[in-house]
Design a protein around this motif. Structure first.
Motif, PDB file in Angstrom:
ATOM      1  N   PHE A 158      49.336  11.664  45.608  1.00 13.31           N
ATOM      2  CA  PHE A 158      49.196  12.845  46.021  1.00 13.31           C
ATOM      3  C   PHE A 158      50.064  13.180  47.145  1.00 13.31           C
ATOM      4  N   TRP A 159      50.679  12.293  47.954  1.00  8.71           N
ATOM      5  CA  TRP A 159      51.591  12.511  49.190  1.00  8.71           C
ATOM      6  C   TRP A 159      53.023  12.680  48.440  1.00  8.71           C
ATOM      7  N   ILE A 160      53.434  11.779  47.530  1.00  8.41           N
ATOM      8  CA  ILE A 160      54.759  11.657  46.698  1.00  8.41           C
ATOM      9  C   ILE A 160      54.689  12.910  45.953  1.00  8.41           C
ATOM     10  N   ASP A 161      53.724  13.417  45.421  1.00  2.92           N
ATOM     11  CA  ASP A 161      53.713  14.732  44.580  1.00  2.92           C
ATOM     12  C   ASP A 161      53.851  15.751  45.292  1.00  2.92           C
ATOM     13  N   ILE A 162      53.430  16.038  46.524  1.00  6.15           N
ATOM     14  CA  ILE A 162      53.662  16.843  47.452  1.00  6.15           C
ATOM     15  C   ILE A 162      55.362  17.078  47.797  1.00  6.15           C
ATOM     16  N   TYR A 163      55.702  15.820  48.139  1.00  2.82           N
ATOM     17  CA  TYR A 163      56.874  15.616  48.749  1.00  2.82           C
ATOM     18  C   TYR A 163      57.963  16.263  47.429  1.00  2.82           C
ATOM     19  N   LEU A 164      57.710  15.594  46.297  1.00  2.00           N
ATOM     20  CA  LEU A 164      58.637  15.773  45.287  1.00  2.00           C
ATOM     21  C   LEU A 164      58.706  17.247  44.856  1.00  2.00           C
ATOM     22  N   LEU A 165      57.563  18.046  44.749  1.00  5.46           N
ATOM     23  CA  LEU A 165      57.536  19.453  44.704  1.00  5.46           C
ATOM     24  C   LEU A 165      58.253  20.162  45.870  1.00  5.46           C
ATOM     25  N   LYS A 166      57.994  19.733  47.002  1.00  2.00           N
ATOM     26  CA  LYS A 166      58.836  20.421  48.081  1.00  2.00           C
ATOM     27  C   LYS A 166      60.403  20.316  47.893  1.00  2.00           C
ATOM     28  N   GLN A 167      60.921  19.326  47.161  1.00  2.00           N
ATOM     29  CA  GLN A 167      62.288  19.208  47.014  1.00  2.00           C
ATOM     30  C   GLN A 167      62.894  19.949  45.694  1.00  2.00           C
ATOM     31  N   ASP A 168      61.625  20.069  44.759  1.00  2.00           N
ATOM     32  CA  ASP A 168      62.030  21.153  43.929  1.00  2.00           C
ATOM     33  C   ASP A 168      62.109  22.488  44.322  1.00  2.00           C
ATOM     34  N   GLY A 169      61.252  22.922  45.207  1.00  2.31           N
ATOM     35  CA  GLY A 169      61.298  24.233  45.987  1.00  2.31           C
ATOM     36  C   GLY A 169      62.631  24.396  46.579  1.00  2.31           C
ATOM     37  N   LYS A 170      63.099  23.342  47.325  1.00  2.00           N
ATOM     38  CA  LYS A 170      64.232  23.361  48.319  1.00  2.00           C
ATOM     39  C   LYS A 170      65.480  23.627  47.296  1.00  2.00           C
ATOM     40  N   PHE A 171      65.565  22.937  46.059  1.00  2.00           N
ATOM     41  CA  PHE A 171      66.589  23.264  45.211  1.00  2.00           C
ATOM     42  C   PHE A 171      66.743  24.412  44.679  1.00  2.00           C
ATOM     43  N   PHE A 172      65.423  24.980  43.911  1.00  2.00           N
ATOM     44  CA  PHE A 172      65.388  26.097  43.318  1.00  2.00           C
ATOM     45  C   PHE A 172      65.453  27.440  44.397  1.00  2.00           C
ATOM     46  N   ASN A 173      65.432  27.204  45.697  1.00  2.00           N
ATOM     47  CA  ASN A 173      65.430  28.281  46.697  1.00  2.00           C
ATOM     48  C   ASN A 173      66.885  28.370  47.430  1.00  2.00           C
ATOM     49  N   SER A 174      67.744  27.423  46.838  1.00  2.00           N
ATOM     50  CA  SER A 174      68.973  27.385  47.489  1.00  2.00           C
ATOM     51  C   SER A 174      69.839  28.288  46.664  1.00  2.00           C
ATOM     52  N   ALA A 175      71.044  28.785  47.129  1.00  2.00           N
ATOM     53  CA  ALA A 175      71.771  29.863  46.646  1.00  2.00           C
ATOM     54  C   ALA A 175      72.367  29.461  45.208  1.00  2.00           C
ATOM     55  N   GLY A 176      72.070  30.255  44.176  1.00  2.00           N
ATOM     56  CA  GLY A 176      72.649  30.054  42.924  1.00  2.00           C
ATOM     57  C   GLY A 176      71.915  29.033  42.160  1.00  2.00           C
ATOM     58  N   HIS A 177      70.558  28.320  42.430  1.00  2.00           N
ATOM     59  CA  HIS A 177      70.046  27.283  41.749  1.00  2.00           C
ATOM     60  C   HIS A 177      68.414  27.880  41.301  1.00  2.00           C
ATOM     61  N   SER A 178      68.193  29.024  41.208  1.00  2.00           N
ATOM     62  CA  SER A 178      67.051  29.528  40.796  1.00  2.00           C
ATOM     63  C   SER A 178      66.856  28.832  39.498  1.00  2.00           C
ATOM     64  N   LYS A 179      65.439  29.087  38.967  1.00  2.00           N
ATOM     65  CA  LYS A 179      65.210  28.311  37.628  1.00  2.00           C
ATOM     66  C   LYS A 179      65.746  29.351  36.642  1.00  2.00           C
ATOM     67  N   GLN A 180      65.683  30.278  36.520  1.00  2.00           N
ATOM     68  CA  GLN A 180      66.367  31.444  35.458  1.00  2.00           C
ATOM     69  C   GLN A 180      67.729  31.037  35.677  1.00  2.00           C
ATOM     70  N   GLU A 181      68.693  31.058  36.581  1.00  3.03           N
ATOM     71  CA  GLU A 181      70.030  30.527  36.475  1.00  3.03           C
ATOM     72  C   GLU A 181      70.259  28.987  36.211  1.00  3.03           C
ATOM     73  N   ILE A 182      69.391  28.370  36.542  1.00  2.00           N
ATOM     74  CA  ILE A 182      69.971  26.769  35.770  1.00  2.00           C
ATOM     75  C   ILE A 182      69.317  27.060  34.374  1.00  2.00           C
ATOM     76  N   PHE A 183      68.316  27.531  34.016  1.00  2.00           N
ATOM     77  CA  PHE A 183      68.007  27.879  32.500  1.00  2.00           C
ATOM     78  C   PHE A 183      69.241  28.502  31.789  1.00  2.00           C
ATOM     79  N   ASP A 184      69.546  29.652  32.369  1.00  2.11           N
ATOM     80  CA  ASP A 184      70.829  30.355  31.497  1.00  2.11           C
ATOM     81  C   ASP A 184      72.020  29.559  31.592  1.00  2.11           C
ATOM     82  N   ARG A 185      72.376  28.986  32.722  1.00  3.25           N
ATOM     83  CA  ARG A 185      73.674  28.048  32.725  1.00  3.25           C
ATOM     84  C   ARG A 185      73.640  26.852  31.794  1.00  3.25           C
TER      85      ARG A 185
END
Length: 157
Positions: free
Chosen positions: A67-94
């Motif tokens: 559970f701790w690692i799950d929360i940490y990894l999901l936070k890292q996903d959130g950090k990546f997808f919330n950075s400029a130019g890296h939304s899920k839709q942009e990554i998918f389209d690219r």
């Protein structure tokens, strides 16, 4: 989902080397959380000479790791997808939309598909392809598993 050339470079823009190493190690620990809990639980159980504590530590530490690692990894996903130019839709389209469209094009050019569409005009075929393509891309986007995306890119590349 994550084994695509170029994605690693995008992840490297957001995370430095030490963060990537930590994410990779924690991803492996989360993937094999029961082994981590078993090793720590057995060592503590033998140290305390108690079978009940051994079982308790194995279960508790395994659950905590997961559970701790799950929360940490999901936070890292959130950090990546919330950075400029890296939304899920942009990554998918690219990275993924072209490949999915290519596979769909191949399906539309099989002999059976060409025969079934022979009564349609060229414009009708194009419109039909665009309609099916848009629906297929939308379905693929929403059915994609974005969980642990960053960790998988780092681990598998």
């Amino acid at each position: 989902m994550a084994r695509v050339p170029g994605l690693r470079e995008e992840v490297e823009e957001v995370f430095d080397k030490s963060e990537r190493r930590k994410i990779k190690l924690l991803y492996l620990a989360n993937k094999y959380f029961y082994v981590v809990g078993l090793v720590v639980g057995i060592s503590l159980g033998f140290l305390l000479q108690n079978l009940d504590l051994l079982i308790f530590f194995v279960l508790a530490i395994s659950a905590f790791c997961y559970f701790w690692i799950d929360i940490y990894l999901l936070k890292q996903d959130g950090k990546f997808f919330n950075s400029a130019g890296h939304s899920k839709q942009e990554i998918f389209d690219r990275y993924y939309a072209k490949e999915i469209s290519r596979q769909l094009s191949l399906r539309f050019t099989t002999p059976q598909a060409l025969v079934s569409q022979s009564s349609m005009s060229l414009e009708e075929r194009r419109a039909d392809f665009k309609r099916v393509q848009a629906k297929h891309l939308e379905n693929e986007f929403y059915s994609s598993d974005w969980r642990y995306f960053v960790a998988q890119v780092i681990h598998y590349d």
